[in-house]
Each structure stands twice: as C-alpha cells, then as structure tokens.
Scaffold this active site. Structure first.
Site, PDB file in Angstrom:
ATOM      1  N   ASN A 175       0.818  -1.203   0.000  1.00 22.34           N
ATOM      2  CA  ASN A 175       0.000   0.000   0.000  1.00 22.34           C
ATOM      3  C   ASN A 175       0.859   1.264   0.000  1.00 22.34           C
ATOM      4  O   ASN A 175       1.011   1.907  -1.037  1.00 22.34           O
ATOM      5  CB  ASN A 175      -0.941  -0.031   1.212  1.00 22.34           C
ATOM      6  CG  ASN A 175      -1.983   1.065   1.177  1.00 22.34           C
ATOM      7  OD1 ASN A 175      -1.897   1.997   0.398  1.00 22.34           O
ATOM      8  ND2 ASN A 175      -2.986   0.953   2.028  1.00 22.34           N
ATOM      9  N   ASP A 176       1.441   1.581   1.143  1.00 20.72           N
ATOM     10  CA  ASP A 176       2.179   2.842   1.247  1.00 20.72           C
ATOM     11  C   ASP A 176       3.320   2.944   0.240  1.00 20.72           C
ATOM     12  O   ASP A 176       3.614   4.036  -0.237  1.00 20.72           O
ATOM     13  CB  ASP A 176       2.745   3.003   2.670  1.00 20.72           C
ATOM     14  CG  ASP A 176       1.633   3.200   3.687  1.00 20.72           C
ATOM     15  OD1 ASP A 176       0.538   3.644   3.278  1.00 20.72           O
ATOM     16  OD2 ASP A 176       1.850   2.900   4.864  1.00 20.72           O
ATOM     17  N   VAL A 177       3.948   1.811  -0.090  1.00 20.26           N
ATOM     18  CA  VAL A 177       5.120   1.872  -0.969  1.00 20.26           C
ATOM     19  C   VAL A 177       4.760   2.194  -2.420  1.00 20.26           C
ATOM     20  O   VAL A 177       5.636   2.426  -3.237  1.00 20.26           O
ATOM     21  CB  VAL A 177       5.954   0.569  -0.930  1.00 20.26           C
ATOM     22  CG1 VAL A 177       6.509   0.341   0.461  1.00 20.26           C
ATOM     23  CG2 VAL A 177       5.152  -0.621  -1.406  1.00 20.26           C
ATOM     24  N   VAL A 178       3.452   2.219  -2.746  1.00 19.22           N
ATOM     25  CA  VAL A 178       3.042   2.630  -4.094  1.00 19.22           C
ATOM     26  C   VAL A 178       2.118   3.838  -4.034  1.00 19.22           C
ATOM     27  O   VAL A 178       1.423   4.137  -4.997  1.00 19.22           O
ATOM     28  CB  VAL A 178       2.319   1.481  -4.856  1.00 19.22           C
ATOM     29  CG1 VAL A 178       3.317   0.404  -5.253  1.00 19.22           C
ATOM     30  CG2 VAL A 178       1.192   0.879  -4.038  1.00 19.22           C
ATOM     31  N   ALA A 201       0.787   3.870   7.292  1.00 19.98           N
ATOM     32  CA  ALA A 201       0.897   5.307   7.515  1.00 19.98           C
ATOM     33  C   ALA A 201      -0.465   5.945   7.779  1.00 19.98           C
ATOM     34  O   ALA A 201      -0.546   7.129   8.082  1.00 19.98           O
ATOM     35  CB  ALA A 201       1.570   5.976   6.325  1.00 19.98           C
TER      36      ALA A 201
END
Lengths: 104, 467
Positions: free
Chosen positions: B396-399, B436
């Site tokens: 999720n957060d990494v994209v 996050a």
C-alpha cells in the site's frame, strides 16, 4: 619508551574494523540483506570465545555455571545463524539460470 | 599455545568473517562466503579451546564447554532447519537477544573472576579502564536482550504490535538512563556488585521501554538496530577482556546493522530519531478518514487474469500482505503461466517490503522465483511508464503517489511508481489504509482496478482463469 595501554591498541583495532565493516557492507546487494542479517547474527555469536573462557578458565561455581549458560546461548546462535543463512542462500541458488540480464 | 599464536589465529578468523560479508555482494558467491564464516568461527572456537586446555589442562572446564556447545548447537540446528521463511524476522530477533544475554553473563563472570580472562593478577581488583568497558558491554548487552525480546514478541504476535505510548514516556526513559549511568559510574569507582546489578537491571528495563512505542511496520529499522547493538555488545565485551577477536567481529556486525538501519530509515524517509521516538501510524489499519466516498473500480480475478494475459509486460509489486497470506507459491504459478504466454513478468521490490531488510527477496526465492526476475526499486522504477500492467499484491504505502505531494505524511518517501503504468491491478483485502494511515490515490485512478480478497485466493483464481 612507555608501554602502550592495551585499551589504545583495542581502540585502533576497533576503529579499523568498523572502517572495513562499513565499506564491505555497502557492497552487499539489497536482495541479500536478510542473509546478511542472519550471518552477522552468527558472527556476533563470536562472543562464544568469551563464554568459553568464562566456563573453562574460572574456578568458582558461579563462574562456571554462568559461563556454561553463556556458551549454550552463543552456540545456539553460531549453529542457528550459519545454518539458516546456508538454507536461505541455497534458495537463491536453485533459481540460478543462465539469464541474459543480471542486474543487481 | 602462546598468546601470540592465539592472536594470529584470531586474525585469520577475522579475515574469514570479512570474506563472509564480502561474499554477499552477489548471490553466486554468497554460499562460499558463508562457508568462510563457518570456518572463521571454527578457527576462533578451536583456538580458544586450545588456549584453555593450555592454561588449565584438559580438565572439567572443557567438558562443560563441550556440553554447552552440543546442547546449544543442537537447539540452533533444529531451529535453523525448521523455521519458516516468513518467520525469519522473529528468528533473527530471538537470536539477537541470546547474544545480548550472553554478553551480560560474560560480564558478570568477568567482574567475579577477572583473572580467569588474564585481565588482572589473581585476586586483584579490575583496572579502571576495564570497569568502564564492562559497564558499557553489560548495558549494551542488556538493552539488546530485552529490546529483542519485545521485538520478537511484537513480530510473532505474542504481544500487540501496536505502539504503546504514554505521557512522559521519553522523560521516564531519560531518567532511567541517567540513573543507569550513575550506577555505572559508581561501579567504575568502587567495583562493587550493588551498582553493577542495579545498572544491569535498569538496562534491561530501558531496553524494553525503548522498543514498546515502535509500531509493527517500523520493525525493519528496529531489527537492524538490534542487529547493530548485538555487535557493539560483543565489541564491548572484547574491550573489557582485551580480546581482539571479539572487537573485530563485533565491530563488523555493529557497522553492518547500523548501515541497514540507515538504509531502512531512508527507504521510509524518516529519521532514525523519529523512528525511535515511536508512536508513528497509530491509526494504521483504520478505514480512511475521508468524508466523501470516492469512486473506485473493482473487478474479479478473471478480469485481472485477462488483462495480464493480453499484456506484453507485467510488473508485480509484492508487499507484506503477500507474506501474511502465504501467497508466494500462487504468485510463482501465476508468473509461470504468464511467462508461457510470452508475457514479460518482473518483480519490483521496495526496500521496506516485509518485516526486515531483504525479507521479500527471501520469500520470493523460497517460492523458487528466479532472482534475475526480481528487481530493486532503483533498477526498475523507470520502467513502470512503459509497462502495460502492474499487479500490486498486499502493498500500500510503498506505491502511494501521495509521497510526491508536499505536506503528505509520507512526503519524500521513495515509492515504486506503479501509477505510471498503463493499467494497475491492486489486490487488497479492503479499502483500509496502510501503516501510515493514509488514503492511497492510486486506488482511485481511472486506470486502476481493485481486486478484493485474500491474496492467495485471488492469485489462485487468476491462475485458474489463465488455464
């Protein structure tokens, strides 16, 4: 000339070893960071050297007993660390192919 | 055996350890490197046994050592054979704790009988310098132990992995740390047991307290940091015993862990201090706070399979959700099926995918996905814009393109630029936010298709649809 204090010699070794460690570890490919961690785990079990002295070179029961515990704990790490690293690296080997592209 | 010979053999062992680390620069040389490591450890251990035999004769001491090595080695071997690759972070945390505890034990013996280590004459007091070094070795070891126990508990789900924060937490830690140093100084001056024990006890408490406010997804930093500490603990003990072997090996490990912590912090665009202060992402896992429901497109696994089968190039972005649902093998099947249809399939790995550095690479390797299909972020990020389909599985957060928006909580964090691909397929359980606590714009793009459900089930359905 006066004798060099052993702590100073230790400090020289310490600083140079950090320097070497710093440069060598930056060359490690990110794909192998987990094996890096498990192998450094095994290497930090070098503390077994101190543990062996504690168990083997002391006279008191306290020294021998606690030394034995320390040897046992460190031995778990020595064997566990190196063997699990080996196991992981074998996995990276299996898929080795004569691929054209090997970008790391 | 003279001390000169012993020290030279320790030098040989040290070189072996450096070779072990150097081998890891590429998967092909890594196994040989590991063998170097084992040889180094064997040289160091045998040398030490010979030294003890020389000093004390082949008496009861050696039998004790042998017993400890057999029992400990047996346990270690058993664990190394059995552990699942998804459980590597827990294993590594547990092993750090053992090194920390062993360091404390050795320090206790060194205070009780320093002459056994050749630091002093029989019955003499410890030199001041060694007292200071023992103090440092002990508290670093104790912090490593209790910190790793907490990290292990959080990683294995034995404790809640959510951050535990309370009012005045940092002040409490500071006061305890000052008290610990005060007892350390008392020990340094008097070499009494009382301050030594109090100092060690406080260090154990501090170790636990500094890890409890740190949340689950910051574990890659924590585990690297504890890795580093375990090295410094060994080096500290090496100083107090005047043992070059411990100093060299400890420093190598210490600097390795420090570099990994740095790389992990950088990959999350957070400062080390910020991670340590903890409490980040407490609202993680909750449904996005946005008031209006933004529209998004959802599709089935069959739709996803169809899109990928007709693509020329596919990049798969695996995240921790993949490991949680143990979908690596399903993913591998999917890759093979697509490969057979002539689709170019590659993997893009974010540095903090998984719960420890490089964790995702190991999980993919275990599923027998060839490492030449697996790319690091820097190497593949430019290729997203020319890619037909990106499949995001459990990440999720990494994209999240919000990382490019000033003011966002993750602004500046390097991301995989999945949003630049022509079509994006995202597999997730629900629309819940990532660690996050941020809504992910990627999910609402017109070219994005959400495939809801458990990763393993969804991927298996895609494989079926391709047949």
């Amino acid at each position: 000339m006066e004798q060099i204090n052993p702590t100073v010699i230790n400090l020289v070794i310490f600083v140079l070893a950090i320097y070497v460690g710093y440069h060598v570890v930056w060359t490690v490919t990110p794909a192998l960071h987990t094996p890096l961690m498990s192998v450094t785990n095994a290497i930090s079990a070098i503390i077994i050297v101190g543990a062996m002295l504690a168990a083997g070179a002391t006279d008191s029961t306290l020294g021998k007993g606690i030394g034995l515990l320390a040897v046992t704990l460190a031995a778990v790490n020595v064997f566990g660390g190196f063997l699990v690293t080996q196991r992981m690296l074998e996995m990276f080997k299996k898929k080795e192919r004569p691929a054209a592209e090997k970008k790391q | 055996m003279s001390m000169n010979v012993v020290t030279l053999l320790y030098l040989v062992a040290s070189i072996c350890f450096i070779q072990a680390l150097k081998g890891l620069s590429h998967p092909t040389g890594a196994r040989r490197g590991n063998v170097f490591g084992m040889v180094g450890m064997a040289i160091a251990a045998v040398t030490t046994v010979a030294l003890i035999a020389n000093l004390r004769g082949a008496g009861g001491g050696l039998a004790l050592i042998g017993g400890g090595v057999i029992v400990g080695g047996g346990i270690g071997t058993f664990i190394a054979r059995r552990v699942q690759m998804t459980k590597m972070p827990e294993l590594v945390a547990a092993m750090h704790s053992l090194v920390g505890l062993a360091a404390v034990f050795i320090a206790i013996v060194a205070v009780a009988e320093p002459w056994a280590f050749g630091i002093t004459e029989q019955g003499a007091a410890l030199p001041r310098g060694n007292r200071l070094e023992l103090f440092i070795g002990t508290f670093v070891g104790a912090i490593t132990f209790s910190g790793s126990v907490i990290a292990f508990g959080k990683l294995s789900g034995k404790f809640r992995s959510a951050p535990i924060v309370f009012r005045g937490q940092h002040w409490l830690n500071l006061v305890l740390a000052l008290a610990m140093f005060a007892f350390g100084i008392w020990f340094f001056v008097t070499q009494e047991w009382t301050p030594f024990i109090l100092m060690a006890a406080l260090a154990f408490i501090i170790g636990a307290l500094i890890i409890i406010p740190i949340g689950g997804a910051d574990m890659p930093v924590v585990i690297s940091m504890l890795n580093s500490y375990s090295g410094w603990a060994a080096a500290g003990i090496g100083f107090s015993l005047n043992n070059s072997m411990l100093i060299v090996a400890g420093s190598l490990v210490g600097s390795s862990g420090a570099i990994l912590s740095y790389i992990m912090c950088k990959a999350m665009n957070r400062s080390f201090i910020n991670v340590l202060l903890g409490g980040f992402g407490q609202e993680g896992g909750m449904v996005a706070a946005g008031t209006e429901q933004k529209p998004y497109r959802s599709g089935s696994s069959d739709d996803a399979a169809f899109l990928m089968a007709n693509a020329e190039s596919v990049i798969i972005v695996p995240g921790y959700g993949l490991a949680v649902s143990r979908a690596q093998h399903a993913l591998k099947e999917l890759t093979e099926k697509l490969g057979a249809k002539g689709v170019n399939v590659r993997y893009a790995i974010h540095p903090v995918a998984g719960r420890m550095p490089g964790h995702m690479n190991v999980l993919l390797a275990e599923a027998e996905i060839p490492y030449d299909q697996v790319f690091e972020m820097e190497d593949i990020n430019n290729d997203f814009q020319s890619t037909d389909v990106v499949l995001v599985v459990g990440a999720n957060d990494v994209v999240n393109p919000a990382a490019k928006t000033p003011g966002s909580a993750i602004f500046g964090m390097p991301i995989l630029e999945a949003h630049k691909a022509r079509t994006v397929i995202v597999n997730k359980r629900s629309m819940a936010t990532g660690y996050a606590g941020l809504d992910n714009e990627l999910f609402y793009l017109e070219k994005t298709m959400m495939v809801f459900g458990d990763a393993k089930k969804a991927l298996e359905d895609m494989v079926k649809a391709l047949e």
